[in-house]
Design a protein around this motif. Sequence first.
Motif, PDB file in Angstrom:
ATOM      1  N   ASP A   1       4.691  -1.788  -3.229  1.00 45.16           N
ATOM      2  CA  ASP A   1       3.900  -0.573  -2.973  1.00 45.16           C
ATOM      3  C   ASP A   1       2.479  -0.939  -2.530  1.00 45.16           C
ATOM      4  O   ASP A   1       1.894  -1.902  -3.035  1.00 45.16           O
ATOM      5  CB  ASP A   1       3.773   0.267  -4.258  1.00 45.16           C
ATOM      6  CG  ASP A   1       5.124   0.779  -4.727  1.00 45.16           C
ATOM      7  OD1 ASP A   1       6.086   0.707  -3.950  1.00 45.16           O
ATOM      8  OD2 ASP A   1       5.195   1.228  -5.894  1.00 45.16           O
ATOM      9  N   GLU A   2       1.934  -0.082  -1.658  1.00 47.91           N
ATOM     10  CA  GLU A   2       0.605  -0.329  -1.083  1.00 47.91           C
ATOM     11  C   GLU A   2      -0.495  -0.457  -2.150  1.00 47.91           C
ATOM     12  O   GLU A   2      -1.331  -1.361  -2.078  1.00 47.91           O
ATOM     13  CB  GLU A   2       0.287   0.822  -0.122  1.00 47.91           C
ATOM     14  CG  GLU A   2      -0.872   0.570   0.796  1.00 47.91           C
ATOM     15  CD  GLU A   2      -0.469  -0.097   2.119  1.00 47.91           C
ATOM     16  OE1 GLU A   2       0.716  -0.454   2.311  1.00 47.91           O
ATOM     17  OE2 GLU A   2      -1.372  -0.276   2.939  1.00 47.91           O
TER      18      GLU A   2
ATOM     19  N   ALA B   1       3.969  -7.923   3.307  1.00 46.60           N
ATOM     20  CA  ALA B   1       2.556  -7.621   3.511  1.00 46.60           C
ATOM     21  C   ALA B   1       1.697  -8.660   2.789  1.00 46.60           C
ATOM     22  O   ALA B   1       2.179  -9.338   1.881  1.00 46.60           O
ATOM     23  CB  ALA B   1       2.270  -6.229   2.958  1.00 46.60           C
TER      24      ALA B   1
ATOM     25  N   LYS C   1      -8.173  -4.150   3.930  1.00 49.37           N
ATOM     26  CA  LYS C   1      -7.717  -2.938   4.633  1.00 49.37           C
ATOM     27  C   LYS C   1      -7.319  -3.244   6.066  1.00 49.37           C
ATOM     28  O   LYS C   1      -6.311  -2.747   6.560  1.00 49.37           O
ATOM     29  CB  LYS C   1      -8.785  -1.844   4.567  1.00 49.37           C
ATOM     30  CG  LYS C   1      -8.850  -1.238   3.183  1.00 49.37           C
ATOM     31  CD  LYS C   1      -9.623   0.049   3.133  1.00 49.37           C
ATOM     32  CE  LYS C   1      -9.442   0.695   1.758  1.00 49.37           C
ATOM     33  NZ  LYS C   1     -10.580   1.538   1.390  1.00 49.37           N
TER      34      LYS C   1
ATOM     35  N   LEU D   1      -3.969  -5.119   6.064  1.00 50.13           N
ATOM     36  CA  LEU D   1      -2.811  -4.244   5.832  1.00 50.13           C
ATOM     37  C   LEU D   1      -2.486  -3.425   7.082  1.00 50.13           C
ATOM     38  O   LEU D   1      -1.327  -3.233   7.439  1.00 50.13           O
ATOM     39  CB  LEU D   1      -3.063  -3.323   4.625  1.00 50.13           C
ATOM     40  CG  LEU D   1      -3.015  -4.048   3.267  1.00 50.13           C
ATOM     41  CD1 LEU D   1      -3.489  -3.130   2.144  1.00 50.13           C
ATOM     42  CD2 LEU D   1      -1.612  -4.560   2.962  1.00 50.13           C
TER      43      LEU D   1
ATOM     44  N   HIS E   1       0.985  -3.457   9.193  1.00 50.86           N
ATOM     45  CA  HIS E   1       1.841  -2.303   9.503  1.00 50.86           C
ATOM     46  C   HIS E   1       2.084  -2.153  11.001  1.00 50.86           C
ATOM     47  O   HIS E   1       3.184  -1.824  11.416  1.00 50.86           O
ATOM     48  CB  HIS E   1       1.243  -1.021   8.920  1.00 50.86           C
ATOM     49  CG  HIS E   1       1.355  -0.978   7.422  1.00 50.86           C
ATOM     50  ND1 HIS E   1       2.557  -1.045   6.766  1.00 50.86           N
ATOM     51  CD2 HIS E   1       0.407  -0.926   6.451  1.00 50.86           C
ATOM     52  CE1 HIS E   1       2.360  -1.026   5.451  1.00 50.86           C
ATOM     53  NE2 HIS E   1       1.061  -0.963   5.242  1.00 50.86           N
TER      54      HIS E   1
END
Length: 190
Positions: A117-118, A9, A143, A146, A150
């Motif tokens: 982790d996010e 990510a 945001k 991300l 995903h």
Amino acid sequence: MLNVVIFGAPGSGKGTQSELIIKEYGLDHISTGDVLRGEMKAGTELGKIAKDYIEKGQLVPDDLIVSMLANVLDSKKPAAGVIFDGFPRTIPQAKALKKMLNERGTDVSIMLNLQVDEDELIQRLLERGKISGRSDDNLETIKSRLEVYHTQTAPLADYYVEEGKHVAINGMGTIEEIFGRIKEAVNNVK
Ligand code: AMP
């Protein structure tokens, strides 16, 4: 040739770990994000098109990215191998990369999937935003980046699992700890 895809990510440490991998293994570095930011700075046609996507946190269309990558690859003429950072980000890009490398008598050696982790990702990106001057390191754009990761990019992990190239790397901890895990994985395929 050792061709490494570093995957994860936004904020997972791809750029930081790429620098260490390059030093350790003598690879050429291709970061599509860096190439695009260079195009934007130079005010090229591609840079102008890319700017709108980047500032919205969206992906630049595959055809533009793939032809840009082919040009970079040809201009570098890599000797030891390449680390691909921020590319591929979609299945069509992964297929195009395979074709491009196969045509040059090589292939992807390993895909390192950095897992973070996010909450930590958002924290890291906001911290980076204070010094990077990157127009996409702000909460709103983070945001959407991300979300795009995903929905469009994460599914690519399965493609590399099927290719037998996927290695999950715990991307939490110190830079040195994470690099230690990476070296272990890369030394296994060398
Ligand atoms: P990065 O520096 O890798 O975080 O990339 C910054 C931005 O550049 C991304 O949010 C995308 O808008 C664009 N970008 C970089 N690499 C790619 C790619 N492989 N495919 C599509 N867009 C990309």
